[in-house]
Write a protein that holds these residues in place. Structure first.
Motif, PDB file in Angstrom:
ATOM      1  N   LEU A   5       0.868  -1.174   0.000  1.00 40.54           N
ATOM      2  CA  LEU A   5       0.000   0.000   0.000  1.00 40.54           C
ATOM      3  C   LEU A   5       0.906   1.225   0.000  1.00 40.54           C
ATOM      4  O   LEU A   5       1.866   1.290   0.769  1.00 40.54           O
ATOM      5  N   PHE A   6       0.608   2.157  -0.908  1.00 41.55           N
ATOM      6  CA  PHE A   6       1.373   3.387  -1.057  1.00 41.55           C
ATOM      7  C   PHE A   6       0.447   4.560  -0.773  1.00 41.55           C
ATOM      8  O   PHE A   6      -0.563   4.734  -1.448  1.00 41.55           O
ATOM      9  N   LYS A   7       0.819   5.359   0.228  1.00 44.77           N
ATOM     10  CA  LYS A   7      -0.025   6.494   0.633  1.00 44.77           C
ATOM     11  C   LYS A   7       0.518   7.787   0.045  1.00 44.77           C
ATOM     12  O   LYS A   7       1.725   8.024   0.053  1.00 44.77           O
ATOM     13  N   SER A   8      -0.412   8.605  -0.436  1.00 42.51           N
ATOM     14  CA  SER A   8      -0.027   9.911  -0.954  1.00 42.51           C
ATOM     15  C   SER A   8      -1.108  10.929  -0.636  1.00 42.51           C
ATOM     16  O   SER A   8      -2.300  10.623  -0.705  1.00 42.51           O
ATOM     17  N   SER A  14      -1.626  12.880  -6.686  1.00 44.82           N
ATOM     18  CA  SER A  14      -2.922  12.201  -6.645  1.00 44.82           C
ATOM     19  C   SER A  14      -2.938  10.986  -7.574  1.00 44.82           C
ATOM     20  O   SER A  14      -2.036  10.795  -8.405  1.00 44.82           O
ATOM     21  N   TRP A  15      -4.000  10.235  -7.470  1.00 48.28           N
ATOM     22  CA  TRP A  15      -4.215   9.101  -8.366  1.00 48.28           C
ATOM     23  C   TRP A  15      -4.271   9.590  -9.808  1.00 48.28           C
ATOM     24  O   TRP A  15      -3.729   8.953 -10.703  1.00 48.28           O
ATOM     25  N   ASP A  16      -4.896  10.735 -10.040  1.00 47.61           N
ATOM     26  CA  ASP A  16      -4.934  11.291 -11.403  1.00 47.61           C
ATOM     27  C   ASP A  16      -3.522  11.602 -11.910  1.00 47.61           C
ATOM     28  O   ASP A  16      -3.215  11.337 -13.081  1.00 47.61           O
ATOM     29  N   HIS A  17      -2.671  12.139 -11.042  1.00 41.43           N
ATOM     30  CA  HIS A  17      -1.274  12.375 -11.435  1.00 41.43           C
ATOM     31  C   HIS A  17      -0.608  11.052 -11.816  1.00 41.43           C
ATOM     32  O   HIS A  17       0.103  10.969 -12.818  1.00 41.43           O
ATOM     33  N   GLN A  18      -0.825  10.024 -10.985  1.00 36.27           N
ATOM     34  CA  GLN A  18      -0.203   8.723 -11.240  1.00 36.27           C
ATOM     35  C   GLN A  18      -0.664   8.163 -12.578  1.00 36.27           C
ATOM     36  O   GLN A  18       0.136   7.655 -13.357  1.00 36.27           O
ATOM     37  N   LYS A  19      -1.954   8.279 -12.859  1.00 36.62           N
ATOM     38  CA  LYS A  19      -2.470   7.770 -14.134  1.00 36.62           C
ATOM     39  C   LYS A  19      -1.886   8.536 -15.318  1.00 36.62           C
ATOM     40  O   LYS A  19      -1.556   7.938 -16.343  1.00 36.62           O
ATOM     41  N   LYS A  20      -1.732   9.847 -15.164  1.00 38.77           N
ATOM     42  CA  LYS A  20      -1.187  10.669 -16.258  1.00 38.77           C
ATOM     43  C   LYS A  20       0.276  10.346 -16.532  1.00 38.77           C
ATOM     44  O   LYS A  20       0.771  10.615 -17.625  1.00 38.77           O
ATOM     45  N   ALA A  21       0.980   9.769 -15.565  1.00 38.70           N
ATOM     46  CA  ALA A  21       2.374   9.374 -15.777  1.00 38.70           C
ATOM     47  C   ALA A  21       2.479   8.232 -16.781  1.00 38.70           C
ATOM     48  O   ALA A  21       3.563   7.983 -17.325  1.00 38.70           O
ATOM     49  N   GLY A  22       1.371   7.532 -17.021  1.00 41.57           N
ATOM     50  CA  GLY A  22       1.332   6.485 -18.034  1.00 41.57           C
ATOM     51  C   GLY A  22       2.220   5.300 -17.741  1.00 41.57           C
ATOM     52  O   GLY A  22       2.574   5.029 -16.593  1.00 41.57           O
ATOM     53  N   TYR A  52      -3.302   4.820  -2.193  1.00 40.47           N
ATOM     54  CA  TYR A  52      -4.182   5.272  -1.118  1.00 40.47           C
ATOM     55  C   TYR A  52      -4.067   6.778  -0.959  1.00 40.47           C
ATOM     56  O   TYR A  52      -2.964   7.302  -0.781  1.00 40.47           O
ATOM     57  N   HIS A  53      -5.202   7.469  -1.041  1.00 39.55           N
ATOM     58  CA  HIS A  53      -5.225   8.908  -0.772  1.00 39.55           C
ATOM     59  C   HIS A  53      -5.285   9.116   0.732  1.00 39.55           C
ATOM     60  O   HIS A  53      -6.246   8.701   1.375  1.00 39.55           O
ATOM     61  N   SER A  54      -4.258   9.755   1.288  1.00 34.51           N
ATOM     62  CA  SER A  54      -4.257  10.062   2.714  1.00 34.51           C
ATOM     63  C   SER A  54      -4.751  11.487   2.922  1.00 34.51           C
ATOM     64  O   SER A  54      -4.853  12.262   1.972  1.00 34.51           O
ATOM     65  N   ASN A  55      -5.045  11.812   4.145  1.00 35.01           N
ATOM     66  CA  ASN A  55      -5.560  13.127   4.554  1.00 35.01           C
ATOM     67  C   ASN A  55      -6.908  13.445   3.908  1.00 35.01           C
ATOM     68  O   ASN A  55      -7.908  13.478   4.589  1.00 35.01           O
ATOM     69  N   GLU A  56      -6.939  13.688   2.603  1.00 33.35           N
ATOM     70  CA  GLU A  56      -8.204  13.964   1.910  1.00 33.35           C
ATOM     71  C   GLU A  56      -8.732  12.664   1.321  1.00 33.35           C
ATOM     72  O   GLU A  56      -8.091  12.081   0.464  1.00 33.35           O
ATOM     73  N   GLY A  57      -9.883  12.241   1.756  1.00 26.93           N
ATOM     74  CA  GLY A  57     -10.474  11.035   1.210  1.00 26.93           C
ATOM     75  C   GLY A  57     -10.197   9.799   2.028  1.00 26.93           C
ATOM     76  O   GLY A  57     -11.079   9.004   2.264  1.00 26.93           O
ATOM     77  N   LYS A  58      -8.942   9.601   2.433  1.00 25.75           N
ATOM     78  CA  LYS A  58      -8.540   8.422   3.196  1.00 25.75           C
ATOM     79  C   LYS A  58      -9.173   7.160   2.609  1.00 25.75           C
ATOM     80  O   LYS A  58      -9.991   6.494   3.236  1.00 25.75           O
ATOM     81  N   ALA A  59      -8.748   6.835   1.370  1.00 33.06           N
ATOM     82  CA  ALA A  59      -9.348   5.698   0.681  1.00 33.06           C
ATOM     83  C   ALA A  59      -8.377   5.091  -0.331  1.00 33.06           C
ATOM     84  O   ALA A  59      -7.536   5.790  -0.905  1.00 33.06           O
ATOM     85  N   VAL A  60      -8.532   3.788  -0.548  1.00 29.69           N
ATOM     86  CA  VAL A  60      -7.853   3.093  -1.629  1.00 29.69           C
ATOM     87  C   VAL A  60      -8.583   3.466  -2.908  1.00 29.69           C
ATOM     88  O   VAL A  60      -9.793   3.244  -3.028  1.00 29.69           O
ATOM     89  N   VAL A  61      -7.845   4.054  -3.872  1.00 32.00           N
ATOM     90  CA  VAL A  61      -8.483   4.551  -5.089  1.00 32.00           C
ATOM     91  C   VAL A  61      -7.966   3.899  -6.365  1.00 32.00           C
ATOM     92  O   VAL A  61      -8.561   4.062  -7.426  1.00 32.00           O
ATOM     93  N   GLY A  62      -6.835   3.179  -6.283  1.00 30.23           N
ATOM     94  CA  GLY A  62      -6.273   2.586  -7.491  1.00 30.23           C
ATOM     95  C   GLY A  62      -5.343   1.434  -7.194  1.00 30.23           C
ATOM     96  O   GLY A  62      -4.966   1.189  -6.044  1.00 30.23           O
TER      97      GLY A  62
END
Length: 144
Positions: A5-8, A14-22, A52-62
């Motif tokens: 699990l990787f928290k950010s 964000s998860w969107d940033h990670q996805k845009k990295a391709g 995992y989004h930490s602080n805002e959302g606190k959820a596994v998203v991807g």
């Protein structure tokens, strides 16, 4: 294969940033905790993990995959800090919150439940499967 699990914090990466990295992915840089760094030293190419989004959302998203093993962190001045590279694989259709994870008896021993501050942490295979199910993913598809 092992699971992680990787928290950010989404305002930083964000998860969107990670996805845009391709497919080239992104260094999981900036980790300055010895235990988290040591976990990254254990990782192998092809290992899977939760984003995992930490602080805002606190959820596994991807779901992410390790695409490069441990190497020097390009953001560190000290060579003792290392990181792996990750690429995004798939969204979790229904993000799984920390509250949901804490409420699930099968996840009572999960590191996230017992040490929620650790930014990189191991996830047991059964825990990975259960969180995938809770998020609307087929665990076998998420595990590759």
């Amino acid at each position: 294969m092992r699971y992680w699990l990787f928290k950010s914090e989404p305002f930083k990466w964000s998860w969107d940033h990670q996805k845009k990295a391709g497919d080239k992915g992104q260094e999981w840089d900036g980790v300055r905790n010895y235990q988290a760094r040591n976990f990254m030293r254990e990782m192998a190419i092809g290992d899977r993990g939760f984003f995992y989004h930490s602080n805002e959302g606190k959820a596994v998203v991807g779901i992410v995959e390790v695409i490069a093993t441990v190497h020097p962190d390009s953001t560190a001045d000290d060579p003792k800090w290392e990181c792996v590279d990750l690429k995004a694989l798939m969204d979790v259709p229904q993000p799984v919150t920390l509250d949901q994870i804490k409420a699930e008896p099968a996840l009572k021993d999960m590191v996230l439940v017992n040490n929620s501050r650790l930014s990189v942490q191991p996830v047991a295979e059964a825990e990975f499967a259960r969180v995938c199910e809770m998020g609307g993913l087929d665990p076998k598809a998420a595990a590759g």
